[in-house]
Design a protein around this motif. Sequence first.
Motif, short mmCIF file in Angstrom:
data_model
loop_
_atom_site.label_atom_id
_atom_site.label_comp_id
_atom_site.label_asym_id
_atom_site.label_seq_id
_atom_site.Cartn_x
_atom_site.Cartn_y
_atom_site.Cartn_z
N ALA A 19 2.85 4.04 9.84
CA ALA A 19 1.55 4.96 10.02
C ALA A 19 1.13 5.06 11.43
O ALA A 19 1.85 4.21 12.55
N GLN A 20 0.14 5.76 11.85
CA GLN A 20 -0.34 5.74 13.25
C GLN A 20 -1.57 4.85 13.24
O GLN A 20 -2.20 4.77 12.59
N VAL A 25 6.76 -1.42 13.08
CA VAL A 25 5.90 -0.14 12.75
C VAL A 25 6.62 1.22 13.14
O VAL A 25 7.33 1.10 14.17
N VAL A 26 6.69 2.04 12.17
CA VAL A 26 7.05 3.23 12.51
C VAL A 26 5.79 4.28 12.52
O VAL A 26 5.08 4.33 11.69
N ASN A 86 4.06 -9.99 5.41
CA ASN A 86 4.79 -9.38 4.64
C ASN A 86 4.12 -8.40 3.93
O ASN A 86 4.95 -7.76 2.86
N CYS A 87 3.22 -7.81 4.37
CA CYS A 87 2.68 -6.29 3.75
C CYS A 87 3.44 -5.18 4.01
O CYS A 87 4.15 -4.99 5.12
N ILE A 88 3.37 -4.40 3.05
CA ILE A 88 4.26 -3.05 3.37
C ILE A 88 3.45 -1.89 3.23
O ILE A 88 2.53 -1.67 2.16
N VAL A 89 3.19 -1.00 4.10
CA VAL A 89 2.14 0.43 4.20
C VAL A 89 3.19 1.46 4.20
O VAL A 89 4.00 1.58 5.39
N LYS A 90 3.56 2.05 3.10
CA LYS A 90 4.51 3.31 3.10
C LYS A 90 3.70 4.55 2.58
O LYS A 90 2.86 4.50 1.95
N VAL A 147 0.92 -1.28 0.09
CA VAL A 147 0.05 0.09 0.10
C VAL A 147 0.80 1.20 -0.04
O VAL A 147 1.66 1.33 0.77
N THR A 148 0.69 2.10 -0.95
CA THR A 148 1.40 3.19 -1.16
C THR A 148 0.56 4.37 -0.96
O THR A 148 -0.38 4.53 -1.64
#
Length: 176
Positions: A107-108, A123-124, A78-82, A56-57
Motif C-alpha cells: 500500500a501507499q 512494505v511494498v 503479523n498483519c497482511i494487507v494485500k 485485509v484483502t
Amino acid sequence: PTFVSGSGNVSVAKNGSSTLAVGNYRNLSVGSNATLTLTAGTYNFADISLGSGVRVTADTSGGNVVINSAEDFNIGRNCIVKRLGGGEIIISSADDLNVGRSAAITAQLYAFDDLSVGNSATVVGILYAHERLWLGGGVRVHASSLTPTPEAGTLVMLSLGGVMIARRRRKVRQKA
C-alpha cells in the motif's frame, strides 16, 4: 487533512470475517486473526485498530481502495494487507500510523504525524510521514509499480507547447 467519519462503529471478532461496504464509519476494530475484505472506493474512519495476524484483502480491480483515519491507524504484528487487481491501496492517517512487527503491507502509507514500521516488516509501496518516520530493524521497503500521473497544470502547459510548435511549423511552411 480533514477526514469525515461516520457514527457507526465496525467490529470484526477474533478469528471472524467481514466484507465492509464503502462509506463513513466511526471506529474500526478488527480482532486477532480475523479477515477483512474491502472493494474499490473510499472508507473513512475516526480510528482504526487491526489486531495481530489480521488479513485485509482489497479488491482493486474496480479502482483504488482508499482508507482514511482521522485519528490513529494501528496495524498489528503479523498483519497482511494485500490487493487483488490493478489499482492501489492508499492508507492515510491524520495522526499516527503504526505498522506492527513482521507485518506485510502492499500500500501507499501516508501519516500526517508519525509513521512507524515495526521490526522485520515488509512494505511494498510508498511511505510518507509529515513529522517522523521510524523504521525498526530488518524492515524491508520496496517501491511499488506506481504509474506517475502528471498534474492538470502540467498537461495544459504541454498541450499549449504542442499548439505553439504546430503554429510555428505552419508559419515556416507558409514562408517557403
